[in-house]
Design an enzyme around this catalytic site. Structure first.
Site, PDB file in Angstrom:
ATOM      1  N   TYR A  73       0.951  -1.502  -0.258  1.00  0.00           N
ATOM      2  CA  TYR A  73       0.192   0.134   0.309  1.00  0.00           C
ATOM      3  C   TYR A  73       0.796   1.218  -0.030  1.00  0.00           C
ATOM      4  O   TYR A  73       0.825   2.034  -0.703  1.00  0.00           O
ATOM      5  CB  TYR A  73      -0.648  -0.016   1.188  1.00  0.00           C
ATOM      6  CG  TYR A  73      -1.314   1.328   1.526  1.00  0.00           C
ATOM      7  CD1 TYR A  73      -2.609   1.540   1.098  1.00  0.00           C
ATOM      8  CD2 TYR A  73      -1.458   2.168   2.833  1.00  0.00           C
ATOM      9  CE1 TYR A  73      -3.460   2.674   1.545  1.00  0.00           C
ATOM     10  CE2 TYR A  73      -1.745   3.384   2.733  1.00  0.00           C
ATOM     11  CZ  TYR A  73      -2.966   3.712   1.860  1.00  0.00           C
ATOM     12  OH  TYR A  73      -3.788   4.831   2.213  1.00  0.00           O
ATOM     13  N   LYS A  84       1.196   4.756  -2.935  1.00  0.00           N
ATOM     14  CA  LYS A  84       1.028   5.510  -2.498  1.00  0.00           C
ATOM     15  C   LYS A  84       2.067   6.299  -2.701  1.00  0.00           C
ATOM     16  O   LYS A  84       2.144   8.048  -3.053  1.00  0.00           O
ATOM     17  CB  LYS A  84       0.516   6.231  -1.173  1.00  0.00           C
ATOM     18  CG  LYS A  84      -0.761   5.399  -0.525  1.00  0.00           C
ATOM     19  CD  LYS A  84      -2.223   6.617  -0.967  1.00  0.00           C
ATOM     20  CE  LYS A  84      -3.000   6.461  -0.910  1.00  0.00           C
ATOM     21  NZ  LYS A  84      -4.120   6.348  -1.136  1.00  0.00           N
TER      22      LYS A  84
HETATM   23  N1  NAP Z   1      -8.485   6.232   6.638  1.00  0.00           N
HETATM   24  C1  NAP Z   1      -7.454   5.796   7.342  1.00  0.00           C
HETATM   25  O1  NAP Z   1      -6.638   5.967   8.363  1.00  0.00           O
HETATM   26  C2  NAP Z   1      -6.630   6.495   6.023  1.00  0.00           C
HETATM   27  C3  NAP Z   1      -5.097   6.908   6.414  1.00  0.00           C
HETATM   28  C4  NAP Z   1      -4.477   7.347   5.277  1.00  0.00           C
HETATM   29  C5  NAP Z   1      -4.621   7.522   3.683  1.00  0.00           C
HETATM   30  N2  NAP Z   1      -5.741   6.861   3.974  1.00  0.00           N
HETATM   31  C6  NAP Z   1      -7.070   7.627   2.852  1.00  0.00           C
HETATM   32  O2  NAP Z   1      -7.831   8.257   2.065  1.00  0.00           O
HETATM   33  C7  NAP Z   1      -8.446   7.549   1.319  1.00  0.00           C
HETATM   34  C8  NAP Z   1      -9.577   7.431   1.549  1.00  0.00           C
HETATM   35  O3  NAP Z   1      -9.545   6.670   2.638  1.00  0.00           O
HETATM   36  P1  NAP Z   1     -11.056   5.859   3.532  1.00  0.00           P
HETATM   37  O4  NAP Z   1     -10.241   5.858   4.959  1.00  0.00           O
HETATM   38  O5  NAP Z   1     -12.142   6.555   3.854  1.00  0.00           O
HETATM   39  O6  NAP Z   1     -11.305   4.689   3.072  1.00  0.00           O
HETATM   40  P2  NAP Z   1     -12.395   3.380   2.463  1.00  0.00           P
HETATM   41  O7  NAP Z   1     -13.637   3.474   3.696  1.00  0.00           O
HETATM   42  O8  NAP Z   1     -12.159   2.153   2.550  1.00  0.00           O
HETATM   43  O9  NAP Z   1     -13.036   4.061   1.297  1.00  0.00           O
HETATM   44  C9  NAP Z   1     -12.453   4.000   0.290  1.00  0.00           C
HETATM   45  C10 NAP Z   1     -13.588   3.921  -1.132  1.00  0.00           C
HETATM   46  O10 NAP Z   1     -12.748   4.125  -2.280  1.00  0.00           O
HETATM   47  C11 NAP Z   1     -13.556   3.516  -3.232  1.00  0.00           C
HETATM   48  N3  NAP Z   1     -13.056   2.679  -3.941  1.00  0.00           N
HETATM   49  C12 NAP Z   1     -12.533   2.100  -4.434  1.00  0.00           C
HETATM   50  N4  NAP Z   1     -11.298   1.264  -5.083  1.00  0.00           N
HETATM   51  C13 NAP Z   1     -12.024   1.985  -6.325  1.00  0.00           C
HETATM   52  C14 NAP Z   1     -12.546   2.528  -7.681  1.00  0.00           C
HETATM   53  N5  NAP Z   1     -12.148   1.550  -8.134  1.00  0.00           N
HETATM   54  N6  NAP Z   1     -13.156   3.038  -8.331  1.00  0.00           N
HETATM   55  C15 NAP Z   1     -13.258   4.029  -7.627  1.00  0.00           C
HETATM   56  N7  NAP Z   1     -13.850   4.368  -6.158  1.00  0.00           N
HETATM   57  C16 NAP Z   1     -13.120   2.922  -5.799  1.00  0.00           C
HETATM   58  C17 NAP Z   1     -14.374   2.425  -2.138  1.00  0.00           C
HETATM   59  O11 NAP Z   1     -15.608   2.435  -2.963  1.00  0.00           O
HETATM   60  P3  NAP Z   1     -16.784   0.869  -3.208  1.00  0.00           P
HETATM   61  O12 NAP Z   1     -18.109   1.731  -1.557  1.00  0.00           O
HETATM   62  O13 NAP Z   1     -16.686   1.480  -4.457  1.00  0.00           O
HETATM   63  O14 NAP Z   1     -15.486   0.478  -2.474  1.00  0.00           O
HETATM   64  C18 NAP Z   1     -14.505   3.889  -0.939  1.00  0.00           C
HETATM   65  O15 NAP Z   1     -15.895   4.793  -1.911  1.00  0.00           O
HETATM   66  C19 NAP Z   1      -7.675   6.182   0.250  1.00  0.00           C
HETATM   67  O16 NAP Z   1      -7.412   6.797  -0.197  1.00  0.00           O
HETATM   68  C20 NAP Z   1      -7.055   5.779   1.118  1.00  0.00           C
HETATM   69  O17 NAP Z   1      -5.697   5.382   1.234  1.00  0.00           O
HETATM   70  C21 NAP Z   1      -6.257   6.743   4.203  1.00  0.00           C
END
Ligand code: NAP
Length: 271
Positions: free
Chosen positions: A168, A172
């Site tokens: 991952y 990134k």
């Molecule tokens: N949460 C954290 O602590 C954290 C930390 C660092 C970075 N991030 C980054 O922040 C962003 C949001 O994180 P989150 O925690 O909210 O993630 P999440 O709850 O896993 O949600 C991921 C979102 O991305 C969508 N997605 C995944 N693959 C896709 C694709 N091929 N096309 C379109 N949509 C897609 C998912 O849609 P579906 O519902 O259809 O699967 C979902 O809406 C991500 O980029 C993640 O890497 C998060």
């Protein structure tokens, strides 16, 4: 009327971006999701009085769906888009609890998982950005944001010996480099590209951990707390999005923010 498009708005941080941005009736907010009918049905349930939310169908690994989404946005706004937030991202269960050397004991799975992460997190966003640059060029905000991860921060990995989530983190890091390259090309047109980490946010990443896996996550959290004594564990989507929007509002090409990779604090304090 400022316009925003956020990808990955079915849940988590993306959903909260739509919530906060659409709370201002002066904004027009587009949310790109893979399951339009489900998410579209949730909008009036959550925000019955809001008419400024548009849910679009799109998968960032499906180029033609992104082309259609860009055409739909242009049709509604008259051609431009002010802010694009590439939030959609893939995480892998495969690399969540083991270091890279252990992942290497399953070489085929390692390659399959890494290629999937690269396809979504890097290639998907490159296509997204390329397809939306013509709209951003016509918008007034002129900001393109990639939601990245501090897991890719080269000042953090060795300092805290962060072994987990290697694949991952690699994806990134690729995204951050792509953003810097977009910035190198487009900053002369006044278009800001930057990568922002949301911090550690509770969106269920480790919900399915076994007791042994949870123990490894605990070790990582302990090192986070040593790095940032104020760190009390994952934050909420509300707090994270508020911080990110503040960073986005303050950032500009003229301040030298183009191509940068920062945290939700707007600096290199990752937690
Ligand atoms: N949460 C954290 O602590 C954290 C930390 C660092 C970075 N991030 C980054 O922040 C962003 C949001 O994180 P989150 O925690 O909210 O993630 P999440 O709850 O896993 O949600 C991921 C979102 O991305 C969508 N997605 C995944 N693959 C896709 C694709 N091929 N096309 C379109 N949509 C897609 C998912 O849609 P579906 O519902 O259809 O699967 C979902 O809406 C991500 O980029 C993640 O890497 C998060």
């Amino acid at each position: 009327m400022p316009s925003y498009l956020i990808t990955g708005t079915s849940r988590g941080i993306g959903w909260e971006f739509v919530n906060q941005l659409s709370s201002d009736p002066g904004n027009i907010v587009f949310g790109l999701v893979r399951n339009k009918s489900t998410v579209e049905a949730q909008v009036p349930e959550e925000w019955s009085e809001r008419t400024n939310v548009h849910i679009l169908q799109g998968d960032i690994t499906d180029y033609s769906s992104l082309q259609s989404a860009a055409a739909e946005v242009a049709g509604i706004t008259g051609g431009g888009l002010d802010y694009l937030i590439g939030n959609a991202g893939a995480v892998a269960h495969f690399d969540a609890y083991d270091p890279i050397g252990v992942l290497g004991e399953q070489p085929e799975a390692l390659e399959r998982e890494l290629m999937h992460l690269l396809r979504v997190n890097v290639v998907g966003n490159i296509h997204l950005f390329n397809l939306f640059v013509p709209l951003i060029r016509q918008g007034e905000g002129k900001k393109v944001i990639a939601i990245t991860s501090g897991q890719a921060a080269l000042d953090m990995i060795p300092r805290l010996s962060i072994e987990l989530s290697a694949l991952y983190a690699i994806s990134k890091a690729g995204l951050n480099t792509a953003v810097a390259k977009f910035s190198a090309q487009y900053d002369k047109e006044g278009i800001l590209f930057m990568s922002i980490c949301p911090g550690l946010v509770n969106t269920g990443r480790y919900n399915e951990a076994s007791p042994e896996q949870a123990e490894r996550v605990k070790v990582m959290m302990k090192s986070f707390a040593e790095y940032a004594p104020d760190f009390k564990g994952p934050s909420t989507t509300e707090a994270s999005v508020k911080d990110i929007l503040s960073v986005i509002n303050k950032a500009s090409v003229s301040n030298g923010d183009g191509g940068s990779f920062v945290s939700h604090y707007g600096n290199h304090q990752w937690l």
